[in-house]
Design a protein around this motif. Sequence first.
Motif, PDB file in Angstrom:
ATOM      1  N   ARG A 102       0.826  -1.210   0.000  1.00 32.56           N
ATOM      2  CA  ARG A 102       0.000   0.000   0.000  1.00 32.56           C
ATOM      3  C   ARG A 102       0.860   1.260   0.000  1.00 32.56           C
ATOM      4  N   LEU A 103       1.970   1.180   0.707  1.00 27.26           N
ATOM      5  CA  LEU A 103       2.832   2.351   0.861  1.00 27.26           C
ATOM      6  C   LEU A 103       3.627   2.655  -0.413  1.00 27.26           C
TER       7      LEU A 103
ATOM      8  N   MET B   1      16.642   9.091  -4.004  1.00 27.41           N
ATOM      9  CA  MET B   1      15.735   8.385  -3.079  1.00 27.41           C
ATOM     10  C   MET B   1      14.555   7.789  -3.845  1.00 27.41           C
ATOM     11  N   ASN B   2      14.752   7.488  -5.082  1.00 21.83           N
ATOM     12  CA  ASN B   2      13.703   6.964  -5.926  1.00 21.83           C
ATOM     13  C   ASN B   2      13.110   5.669  -5.373  1.00 21.83           C
ATOM     14  N   ARG B   3      13.965   4.852  -4.790  1.00 21.18           N
ATOM     15  CA  ARG B   3      13.493   3.557  -4.280  1.00 21.18           C
ATOM     16  C   ARG B   3      12.608   3.725  -3.050  1.00 21.18           C
ATOM     17  N   LEU B   4      12.729   4.842  -2.381  1.00 25.27           N
ATOM     18  CA  LEU B   4      11.983   5.045  -1.135  1.00 25.27           C
ATOM     19  C   LEU B   4      10.760   5.934  -1.319  1.00 25.27           C
ATOM     20  N   ARG B   5      10.474   6.316  -2.549  1.00 26.01           N
ATOM     21  CA  ARG B   5       9.286   7.155  -2.734  1.00 26.01           C
ATOM     22  C   ARG B   5       8.025   6.343  -2.408  1.00 26.01           C
ATOM     23  N   PHE B   6       7.022   7.064  -1.931  1.00 25.41           N
ATOM     24  CA  PHE B   6       5.754   6.422  -1.597  1.00 25.41           C
ATOM     25  C   PHE B   6       4.783   6.574  -2.768  1.00 25.41           C
ATOM     26  N   ALA B   7       3.798   5.706  -2.809  1.00 24.78           N
ATOM     27  CA  ALA B   7       2.713   5.840  -3.780  1.00 24.78           C
ATOM     28  C   ALA B   7       1.990   7.164  -3.510  1.00 24.78           C
ATOM     29  N   PRO B   8       1.273   7.698  -4.498  1.00 23.63           N
ATOM     30  CA  PRO B   8       0.745   9.063  -4.354  1.00 23.63           C
ATOM     31  C   PRO B   8      -0.134   9.288  -3.126  1.00 23.63           C
ATOM     32  N   PRO B  10      -0.322   7.636  -0.034  1.00 25.52           N
ATOM     33  CA  PRO B  10       0.462   7.761   1.214  1.00 25.52           C
ATOM     34  C   PRO B  10       1.487   8.890   1.169  1.00 25.52           C
ATOM     35  N   ALA B  11       1.967   9.224  -0.020  1.00 23.10           N
ATOM     36  CA  ALA B  11       2.921  10.339  -0.100  1.00 23.10           C
ATOM     37  C   ALA B  11       2.299  11.639   0.386  1.00 23.10           C
ATOM     38  N   LEU B  13       0.090  11.880   2.786  1.00 29.87           N
ATOM     39  CA  LEU B  13      -0.425  11.767   4.152  1.00 29.87           C
ATOM     40  C   LEU B  13       0.578  12.299   5.154  1.00 29.87           C
ATOM     41  N   PRO B  14       0.080  12.862   6.259  1.00 28.29           N
ATOM     42  CA  PRO B  14       0.992  13.290   7.323  1.00 28.29           C
ATOM     43  C   PRO B  14       1.503  12.067   8.087  1.00 28.29           C
ATOM     44  N   ALA B  15       2.615  12.256   8.773  1.00 26.59           N
ATOM     45  CA  ALA B  15       3.171  11.170   9.587  1.00 26.59           C
ATOM     46  C   ALA B  15       2.579  11.176  10.989  1.00 26.59           C
ATOM     47  N   GLY B 127      -6.458   8.004   4.333  1.00 27.66           N
ATOM     48  CA  GLY B 127      -5.483   6.980   3.951  1.00 27.66           C
ATOM     49  C   GLY B 127      -5.794   6.282   2.645  1.00 27.66           C
TER      50      GLY B 127
END
Lengths: 367, 367
Positions: A102-103, B1-8, B10-11, B13-15, B127
Motif C-alpha cells: 500500500r505504501l 531516493m527513488n526507491r523510497l518514494r511512496f505511492a501518491p 500515502p505520499a 499523508l501526514p506522519a 489513507g
Amino acid sequence: MNRLRFAPIPAGLPATVPFTGPETLERRSGAPFRARLGANENGFGPSPRAIRAMADAAAGVWKYGDPDNHDLRHALATHHGIAPENIMLGEGIDGLLGLLVRLTVSPGDRVVTSDGAYPTFNYHVAGFGGQLVKVPYRDDAEDPDALIRAADEVGARLVYLANPDNPMGSWHPGHRIRAMLDNLPEPGLLVLDEAYAEFAPDDAIPRIDPNDDRAIRFRTFSKAYGMAGARIGYAIGPAELIAGFDRIRNHFGINRIAQAGALAALQDQDWLNHIRAEVAAARARIAEIADENGLTALPSATNFVAIDCRRDGAFARALLDALAVRGIFARMPGVAPMDRCIRVSCGPAEELDAFAGALPAALRAIL
Amino acid sequence: MNRLRFAPIPAGLPATVPFTGPETLERRSGAPFRARLGANENGFGPSPRAIRAMADAAAGVWKYGDPDNHDLRHALATHHGIAPENIMLGEGIDGLLGLLVRLTVSPGDRVVTSDGAYPTFNYHVAGFGGQLVKVPYRDDAEDPDALIRAADEVGARLVYLANPDNPMGSWHPGHRIRAMLDNLPEPGLLVLDEAYAEFAPDDAIPRIDPNDDRAIRFRTFSKAYGMAGARIGYAIGPAELIAGFDRIRNHFGINRIAQAGALAALQDQDWLNHIRAEVAAARARIAEIADENGLTALPSATNFVAIDCRRDGAFARALLDALAVRGIFARMPGVAPMDRCIRVSCGPAEELDAFAGALPAALRAIL
C-alpha cells in the motif's frame, strides 16, 4: 445495489482466500486432524517463558497495547545490533506486506515475484492494483537472476524473494542476495521475506545495512518462536521507509498479549536453540519417512520439508487428500513442476509417527 | 531516493498518529500513571472466564487462528439473532473501518462525518484518498439532520455516526437513526459505530435488518467486554458487503488467544451486566467529582464522561497537563466547542479516588 458497489480495485478482486485453514477442513470432514503439519506452524510450541508471559498478560488485556511497541522494538534493535528506527512491528509478516504494498505500489506498478512463491504477497499486490510479473523457479529454488532480469525489463517497483524459500525449503547463500541488491534496477526495492531465517544456516543470511535503500526484510515470531496465532512480526529497513508505515498502519493494531509474549520469547534464546535442534531432528525424520516410502525429501533450511513424489500435481493432490482422510494435514506447492511435491511441517514425534503410519496406506490407496 | 518514494496517496499523508498512547506519555514523564482514564478502556477488566480462556490458549498460540472465526461468528450470530453471513470479525473496529473504507471508497469520493468525531475513521478515509466533509456537532451530539443534508449535497459514499458518541458520550434514540436511514441519499452507506452500545439504554439501539443495504454497524470486545488489547471486533451488515471483506482482509489476522477470549467473554453475560453496573456507578462518581470542583459532567451512555470545564480548549488542555503531572491520564475532545471538556473514562474506585484527589490541585495550578 448502488450502495453496495465496491471501489474499482476491490471490485475486480476474486473472493478467494489465500489458504483454507485446517479448522475449516476439520469442520468439513467432521474429525480433528491427528497431525497438524500443513501450515509450517511450530508444533514444538513457544518458549515456556513466553507462554507464562502471555498467560500473565491476559488479565491486563483491558489495556490497549503500546502503539509504539517500544519495549519489543528496542529489544529487537539490541538483538540485531541496529537502531529502533529501522524496525517496524506489525500484525505478522502478512500484515506488514500489505502495508508495504500500500505504501509503495501505485495501481499499475509492476511487482516481480516467482511463480509459486508466497500467495499472500500476491494477494496484497493484486489488492492494491499492482501488476504481478512472475518468473519460474529454477531447480526448485527462486531464481535471483531471473528476478533481476524481469525487474529490469518491467521497471519493477518491488521484487519479492523469500530466503529460505516457502514452499520448497531451498535457500541461497547471502552473497547471492547481496549480488541481487547490486544489480537491482531503480526504482526496485527488494522485499526479502526471512520468515524462516532462524532455521537457516548462518551464511544464508546476508549482512545488509538496515539503511540500505534497496531492501526491506521481514521477520516473524510465527515460525521459530512458535507464535503464529499471536500475529506479530517485524520489518527491518531504511528509517525513512519504516517511518512511512506510521502514515497508514493501525497504530493500536498489535495484540497486547502478543507484545508480552514476543518480548519473553526473544529473551529466551536457549529455547530457540532447542527448537532449532528439534526442527533439525524432525527434518531428518521426515526425510527418513519419505525414503521408506520410495519418495525423496528435498533439502530444507526451514521448519518444513518438500517431499518429491516423482509424479505430477494431480498425484500429489490425491496423496494430500488420502493423507487428510487419515487425519494428516499437509499442504503442497501450487505450481508445476514444484507441485510434484507435498510439503510437510516439522512437528513433534507423535505427529510425525502419525504421518509415518498413514503414508504407506495413503500411497497404496492412490497408486 | 527513488526507491523510497511512496505511492501518491500515502505520499500525501501526514506522519501524525491518531492517538498518543499512555505508555508513550509515561516514558516521557518517567513515571507511571496512577489512573489510566484516557482511552475509554475498561479498567474493571474482562470476564474471569475470558481471562482463563486466554491464559489457557497461550500454549496453543503456535497455531494460527481460525481464519473463518467460525465458532465466534456463529456464537455472535446466535447472540444477535442474525445469520453468520451478516457478521465479519476483524482486528477491532479500527481495523474493520480501514477495510470498509478500502472496500467502498475510491480516491476523491466524499465521506461525511462530524467535526470532532472519531479521528481514526478520518485517518482511514484520508489513507485511501477519500475526501472528508465534516458537519458541526449540535448541542454536544452528532447531528443526524446535518449529516444527511451534507450527504445529499456532496453525494457521500459513506456517512459516519457513532451512537453513543465518542468523545461526548451523548446518544440518539434508535428512531432517529432509523429516520437517517430513510433519508440517506444513494450511494450513501451509514457507518454506524456502536463501540459503546452495551452501555447505552435499550432504546438507543435501533432495529435494523442486517441485510438492509443502507447500513453497516460495528461492535467491539474492546469496551464493555474489557478486551481492548485483544484487538477483536465485528461488523454487522448486508451479506454481500460482508463477503467483500474476504477480498481484502488478512484472513489469518486475528490473534488466536483473542478468539478464545472473545468467545468466553460473550458467553459470560452475567459479567457484562456486572460491568454495566460498575460503569453506571463510576459515571455517577465522576459526575460527583466534577460537581465538587465546580465543573459539570455531561450525560453519558458510554463508559466515559465528558466534563464541561466551562472555559476554552486551552484551559481544558492545561487541566489535562496538570492532571498528567499528578499521575492522571485523561483525554479531551479535539474540536471546539466540545474542547471545553475533558473526557474521563470509568474506572475502578481507586483510580477515580486518585482523580478526585488530583483534580482540585490541578485546577488550582492553572487558575
